[in-house]
Design a protein around this motif. Sequence first.
Motif, PDB file in Angstrom:
ATOM      1  N   PHE A 118     129.770  -6.649 -10.463  1.00  0.00           N
ATOM      2  CA  PHE A 118     128.377  -6.694 -10.908  1.00  0.00           C
ATOM      3  C   PHE A 118     127.537  -5.636 -10.188  1.00  0.00           C
ATOM      4  O   PHE A 118     126.819  -4.862 -10.824  1.00  0.00           O
ATOM      5  N   TRP A 119     127.634  -5.577  -8.853  1.00  0.00           N
ATOM      6  CA  TRP A 119     126.810  -4.633  -8.085  1.00  0.00           C
ATOM      7  C   TRP A 119     127.246  -3.190  -8.317  1.00  0.00           C
ATOM      8  O   TRP A 119     126.413  -2.278  -8.281  1.00  0.00           O
ATOM      9  N   GLN A 125     124.246   2.018 -13.244  1.00  0.00           N
ATOM     10  CA  GLN A 125     123.108   2.050 -14.149  1.00  0.00           C
ATOM     11  C   GLN A 125     121.903   2.707 -13.466  1.00  0.00           C
ATOM     12  O   GLN A 125     121.208   3.528 -14.082  1.00  0.00           O
ATOM     13  N   GLU A 126     121.655   2.399 -12.206  1.00  0.00           N
ATOM     14  CA  GLU A 126     120.542   3.004 -11.473  1.00  0.00           C
ATOM     15  C   GLU A 126     120.741   4.509 -11.313  1.00  0.00           C
ATOM     16  O   GLU A 126     119.794   5.283 -11.438  1.00  0.00           O
ATOM     17  N   GLU A 127     121.966   4.925 -11.029  1.00  0.00           N
ATOM     18  CA  GLU A 127     122.255   6.356 -10.917  1.00  0.00           C
ATOM     19  C   GLU A 127     122.003   7.070 -12.239  1.00  0.00           C
ATOM     20  O   GLU A 127     121.431   8.161 -12.270  1.00  0.00           O
ATOM     21  N   ARG A 131     119.279  10.036 -12.956  1.00  0.00           N
ATOM     22  CA  ARG A 131     119.629  11.335 -13.558  1.00  0.00           C
ATOM     23  C   ARG A 131     118.768  11.595 -14.787  1.00  0.00           C
ATOM     24  O   ARG A 131     118.239  12.693 -14.971  1.00  0.00           O
ATOM     25  N   GLN A 132     118.611  10.577 -15.630  1.00  0.00           N
ATOM     26  CA  GLN A 132     117.806  10.733 -16.844  1.00  0.00           C
ATOM     27  C   GLN A 132     116.350  11.011 -16.489  1.00  0.00           C
ATOM     28  O   GLN A 132     115.713  11.874 -17.095  1.00  0.00           O
TER      29      GLN A 132
END
Length: 166
Positions: A118-119, A125-127, A131-132
């Motif tokens: 999960f982590w 997702q945070e990375e 980037r986006q």
Amino acid sequence: MTSPRQKHRSISLPDVRSAGKTQRGDRPRIEVRTLKIKPDGQVEELSCFPLEYYGTCPNVGDTIVDNMLSKPIFYTVQRRYFVKESPEFSGWGLIVREADPAGPPAELWREWQAATEFWDEVAEQEEEEDRQSSNDRLTALPGRDVTKKPPPSQRKRAPGRPKKGE
């Protein structure tokens, strides 16, 4: 009369400059070694890590999960010995015995793996969002298309810098 400094000149004190250092060369000053009790009663060293690896020395009754192989092995700490090997090196010797993984140890392992997965997904997702967000900020700069460079003839030259060949 002699001064206190002169009186104690012959006393040799330990080198306190290295007291706070945790390693000397590749070897940590304080190690935690785990030793497994074999069926014949002999002990066999399983691992040796700096104390920092565990955060603190495991106590008698603690369970250590070793996942160096594909399936975890659970060891219970049976005894713990402090060994002062030399003035510079010391450590803890942990006598461990393989524990039955059924019940709580197996449940703990499954839950630990699920939480890790999960982590890891959250971090991924945070990375991706970071980037986006960076790409969005770059493309939002006024009149700036970061994917294209201006042709050489339109590039600005520093003031007072002569053209090539002049």
